[in-house]
Design an enzyme around this catalytic site. Structure first.
Site, PDB file in Angstrom:
ATOM      1  N   LYS A  53       0.788  -1.288  -0.034  1.00  0.00           N
ATOM      2  CA  LYS A  53      -0.049  -0.269  -0.086  1.00  0.00           C
ATOM      3  C   LYS A  53       0.951   1.167  -0.208  1.00  0.00           C
ATOM      4  O   LYS A  53       0.716   2.200  -0.780  1.00  0.00           O
ATOM      5  CB  LYS A  53      -1.008   0.102   1.128  1.00  0.00           C
ATOM      6  CG  LYS A  53      -2.057  -1.123   1.283  1.00  0.00           C
ATOM      7  CD  LYS A  53      -2.927  -1.332   2.331  1.00  0.00           C
ATOM      8  CE  LYS A  53      -3.820  -2.255   1.940  1.00  0.00           C
ATOM      9  NZ  LYS A  53      -4.777  -2.825   3.246  1.00  0.00           N
ATOM     10  N   GLN A  97      -4.597  -1.381   9.175  1.00  0.00           N
ATOM     11  CA  GLN A  97      -4.705  -2.702   9.030  1.00  0.00           C
ATOM     12  C   GLN A  97      -5.196  -3.763   9.991  1.00  0.00           C
ATOM     13  O   GLN A  97      -4.851  -3.583  11.130  1.00  0.00           O
ATOM     14  CB  GLN A  97      -3.336  -2.914   8.540  1.00  0.00           C
ATOM     15  CG  GLN A  97      -3.015  -4.335   7.936  1.00  0.00           C
ATOM     16  CD  GLN A  97      -3.579  -4.384   6.461  1.00  0.00           C
ATOM     17  OE1 GLN A  97      -3.795  -3.445   5.813  1.00  0.00           O
ATOM     18  NE2 GLN A  97      -3.984  -5.491   5.880  1.00  0.00           N
ATOM     19  N   ASP A 120     -11.015   3.162   4.050  1.00  0.00           N
ATOM     20  CA  ASP A 120     -11.371   1.801   4.057  1.00  0.00           C
ATOM     21  C   ASP A 120     -13.197   1.796   4.160  1.00  0.00           C
ATOM     22  O   ASP A 120     -13.542   0.712   3.672  1.00  0.00           O
ATOM     23  CB  ASP A 120     -10.980   1.052   5.243  1.00  0.00           C
ATOM     24  CG  ASP A 120      -9.781   0.257   5.180  1.00  0.00           C
ATOM     25  OD1 ASP A 120      -9.641  -0.171   3.862  1.00  0.00           O
ATOM     26  OD2 ASP A 120      -8.853   0.071   5.974  1.00  0.00           O
TER      27      ASP A 120
HETATM   28  N1  GUN Z   1      -7.120  -6.837   6.399  1.00  0.00           N
HETATM   29  C1  GUN Z   1      -7.499  -7.412   5.066  1.00  0.00           C
HETATM   30  N2  GUN Z   1      -8.019  -6.380   4.360  1.00  0.00           N
HETATM   31  C2  GUN Z   1      -8.127  -5.334   4.662  1.00  0.00           C
HETATM   32  C3  GUN Z   1      -8.452  -3.958   3.989  1.00  0.00           C
HETATM   33  O1  GUN Z   1      -9.015  -3.917   2.859  1.00  0.00           O
HETATM   34  N3  GUN Z   1      -8.436  -2.999   5.016  1.00  0.00           N
HETATM   35  C4  GUN Z   1      -7.664  -3.133   6.427  1.00  0.00           C
HETATM   36  N4  GUN Z   1      -7.607  -1.873   6.822  1.00  0.00           N
HETATM   37  N5  GUN Z   1      -7.306  -4.345   6.720  1.00  0.00           N
HETATM   38  C5  GUN Z   1      -7.545  -5.432   5.815  1.00  0.00           C
END
Ligand code: GUN
Length: 284
Positions: A53, A97, A120
């Protein structure tokens, strides 16, 4: 029939080139899109996702920050960091995350993020407006899946869609987006009786369970569009999805590979949401 492969790297690169352009235009007005990612603990998969990311931000000309804490950090340290990022004008998106270590109340942490920086789309308020049909941010993975349908011209109106998995991150928002797009949606999960019968009716099948190859070729309707959100590590170290790709591709009309399908699109749509947030901030 051998399915057309929906290539997430190719579509992601195409979209990201446009985002880079828009980011440069914003930067010329004095606003560089900025994303802060918070990682707690040392889950190896999360470390890879967070690195990807942050790297994607750099490639698109965005500002990015990574805030990493050990698993035993006190929750108040993380809350204080989120409060600081909420007030920081360089930051337009904040992502924590998931999963968080067990001693964290994940819902409380997500609620601490300012709604206009919740890229998100996981805060309760942002889930609510998504359900009502006017989202502030569309959760990145289902958003990426919708981009595949759009790009490949796969119709959704009036079609049978089956989502396997009911998580807050993928299954539930995916079902909502498909419903809003006019599909008739069934959500299957661990208590579903006769999963195979549901899957075999699906014109659109989205698998988001986290069990390697649980969707076999016989579970797929000929001509279906099959989207594999799974990312499972096999004993030999290789990655594989929730769908048995080799068999499914002989039955489906469209299919996403793992890796190189949904994964790169999730990151691409995180950039989209961060950019959108920065554009909103610039025009506020
Ligand atoms: N863990 C797995 N997929 C995601 C996501 O799309 N966003 C976040 N914050 N954590 C994750």
């Amino acid at each position: 029939m051998t399915a057309t492969i929906l290539d997430g790297n190719a579509l992601g690169q195409k979209l990201r080139a446009g985002f880079r352009q828009r980011a440069e235009e914003l930067a010329a007005q004095g606003v560089r899109p900025g994303l802060a990612v918070i990682l707690v603990g040392d889950d190896p998969a999360s470390q890879v996702y967070v690195r990807n990311k942050v790297n994607a931000c750099a490639q698109a000309g965005f500002h990015s920050e990574k805030h990493v804490y050990p698993a035993d950090i006190e929750a108040r340290t993380v809350f204080a960091r989120i409060a600081g990022l909420n007030a920081d004008p360089k930051i337009h998106g904040i992502l924590v995350q998931l999963p968080l270590p067990r001693h964290f109340d994940a819902d409380a942490v997500l609620e601490a993020i300012a709604p206009e920086k919740d890229v998100d789309g996981f805060r309760a308020e942002n889930v609510g407006v998504l359900v009502q049909g006017h989202p502030r941010f569309i959760p990145c993975t289902p958003y990426g899946v919708m981009k595949f349908f759009e790009e490949a011209g796969i119709p959704l109106k009036g079609r049978e869609a089956v989502v396997v998995g009911r998580s807050n991150i993928v299954g539930k928002p995916m079902a909502m987006l498909l419903m809003h797009a006019g599909a008739t949606v069934t959500v299957c999960h661990s208590q579903t009786r006769d999963l195979e019968a549901h899957c075999r009716r699906a014109d659109i099948l989205v698998a988001a369970v986290g069990k390697a190859k649980m969707i076999s070729g016989e579970m797929i309707k000929p001509g279906a569009a099959v989207i594999d959100v799974g990312m499972n590590r096999l004993a030999d170290g290789k990655l594989c999805g929730d769908v048995d790709f080799a068999l499914a591709r002989e039955v489906a009309a469209f299919i996403t590979p793992v890796p190189g399908g949904v994964g790169p699109m999730t990151i691409t749509m995180l950039l989209a949401n961060t950019l959108q947030s920065a554009e909103r901030a610039a025009s506020a």
